[in-house]
Design an enzyme around this catalytic site. Structure first.
Site, PDB file in Angstrom:
ATOM      1  N   HIS A  82      13.320  -0.582   4.605  1.00  0.00           N
ATOM      2  CA  HIS A  82      12.941   0.734   4.074  1.00  0.00           C
ATOM      3  C   HIS A  82      11.755   1.315   4.842  1.00  0.00           C
ATOM      4  CE1 HIS A  82      11.977   3.926   1.257  1.00  0.00           C
ATOM      5  NE2 HIS A  82      13.070   3.645   0.587  1.00  0.00           N
ATOM      6  N   GLY A 163      -9.764  10.601   1.972  1.00  0.00           N
ATOM      7  CA  GLY A 163      -9.987   9.359   2.689  1.00  0.00           C
ATOM      8  C   GLY A 163     -10.303   9.570   4.157  1.00  0.00           C
ATOM      9  N   ALA A 171      -4.152  -1.865   4.824  1.00  0.00           N
ATOM     10  CA  ALA A 171      -3.461  -1.197   3.713  1.00  0.00           C
ATOM     11  C   ALA A 171      -2.644   0.013   4.131  1.00  0.00           C
ATOM     12  CB  ALA A 171      -4.479  -0.782   2.649  1.00  0.00           C
ATOM     13  N   GLY A 172      -2.848   0.511   5.353  1.00  0.00           N
ATOM     14  CA  GLY A 172      -2.072   1.638   5.828  1.00  0.00           C
ATOM     15  C   GLY A 172      -2.458   2.961   5.208  1.00  0.00           C
TER      16      GLY A 172
END
Length: 298
Positions: A82, A163, A171-172
């Site tokens: 995915h 962010g 964490a991407g």
């Protein structure tokens, strides 16, 4: 009526049961939040969690689960069928009861801001919460996946809404947004030829000329040695499941392939299945009040 907000976060882990349970436990711990469902797929390497509750408590559960995922999932080591861009890949918020779409959007921005500031994770707002038209479609945000996000974040048009402007290596990246109920609907084919699944996906996918409100990919299910048309039906009221299923069956027959089954990941609105029953059974003058369980719960 009680105010109820639904949250359906997707996490990039579908194989390690200890990690999955640790993330889901963060939802279980929050008062006034009810865990409805969670399901994992080893080939996708992904877990979808569904919970509802009072809006502020739902946000608390979503943040805590996202925080735990950022601690336990290392995206540099993640492999799965995915598409994904982060440990917590996406967090949809869906208004259920006594909540407006505008309020759900406000809540998504509040959650996205907290994730960006406290967890140092780049956050994009998507769907109804999108800050620009090119950010509405999650597939466009996620294009390039985790591996391409470091460079994508440097582009002015893809600066995150919250962010840092640089990739959180472990964490991407996470997407947060308000949307209507989505149906994750997959159709399995009796072949291991991935090219057939990809051709059929292109035929039904809205962005390539297929059905509006249908997002589709052709993927391998290696555990079963088959391929799958994996879909997100983003508005089942406008593009019903049965219509897409019929088209997939017809397209599969063109290649000498059969549909051997379908699956729904997570929860599904009752009306989406009622529509299918009406279509295939050809029930005349059917009224939803004829559904036993619905009358009981009323």
């Amino acid at each position: 009526m009680a105010r109820i907000l639904q949250c359906v976060p997707n996490f990039s882990e579908g194989r390690n049961k200890e990690v999955i349970e640790a993330i889901v436990d963060e939802v279980r711990k929050v008062d006034e939040v009810k865990l409805l469902d969670y399901s994992s797929d080893k080939d996708h390497n992904r877990t979808v969690v569904t919970f509802i509750g009072e809006p502020e408590r739902v946000l608390e559960a979503a943040f805590n689960a996202c925080k735990k995922a950022s601690e336990l999932i290392d995206m540099t080591k993640h492999i799965g069928e995915h598409p994904r861009m982060g440990a917590t890949d996406v967090i949809p918020l869906i208004p259920i009861s006594d909540i407006t779409e505008e309020y759900a959007i406000e809540m998504s921005k509040k959650l996205g801001k907290r994730i960006g500031e406290e967890l140092n994770i780049p956050v994009y707002l998507y769907e109804k919460s999108a800050s620009a038209p090119h950010r509405e479609n999650l597939a466009k945000i996620r294009k390039g996946q985790y591996e391409g996000m470091a460079e994508k974040l440097k582009e002015e048009e893809w600066a995150p809404d919250f962010g840092p402007n640089e990739l959180n290596i472990k964490a991407g990246v996470t997407a947060v947004g308000a949307r209507m109920p989505l149906v994750a609907f997959n159709v399995n084919l009796d072949t291991d030829d991935l090219s057939i699944a990809k051709k059929i996906s292109k035929a039904v996918r809205g962005s390539s000329g297929g059905f509006a409100y249908c997002k589709a990919l052709g993927i391998e299910i290696k555990e079963r040695n088959i391929v799958q048309v994996s879909m997100n039906m983003v508005d089942y009221t406008k593009t019903p499941l049965y219509r897409v299923f019929d088209m997939i069956e017809r397209e599969a027959n063109r290649y000498g392939v059969n549909v051997i089954g379908s699956e729904i990941i997570g929860l599904v609105p009752m009306n989406a299945l009622i529509d299918c029953a009406n279509y295939y059974l050809k029930v005349e003058d059917f009224d939803e009040s004829q559904i036993l369980e619905k009358r009981i719960f009323e």
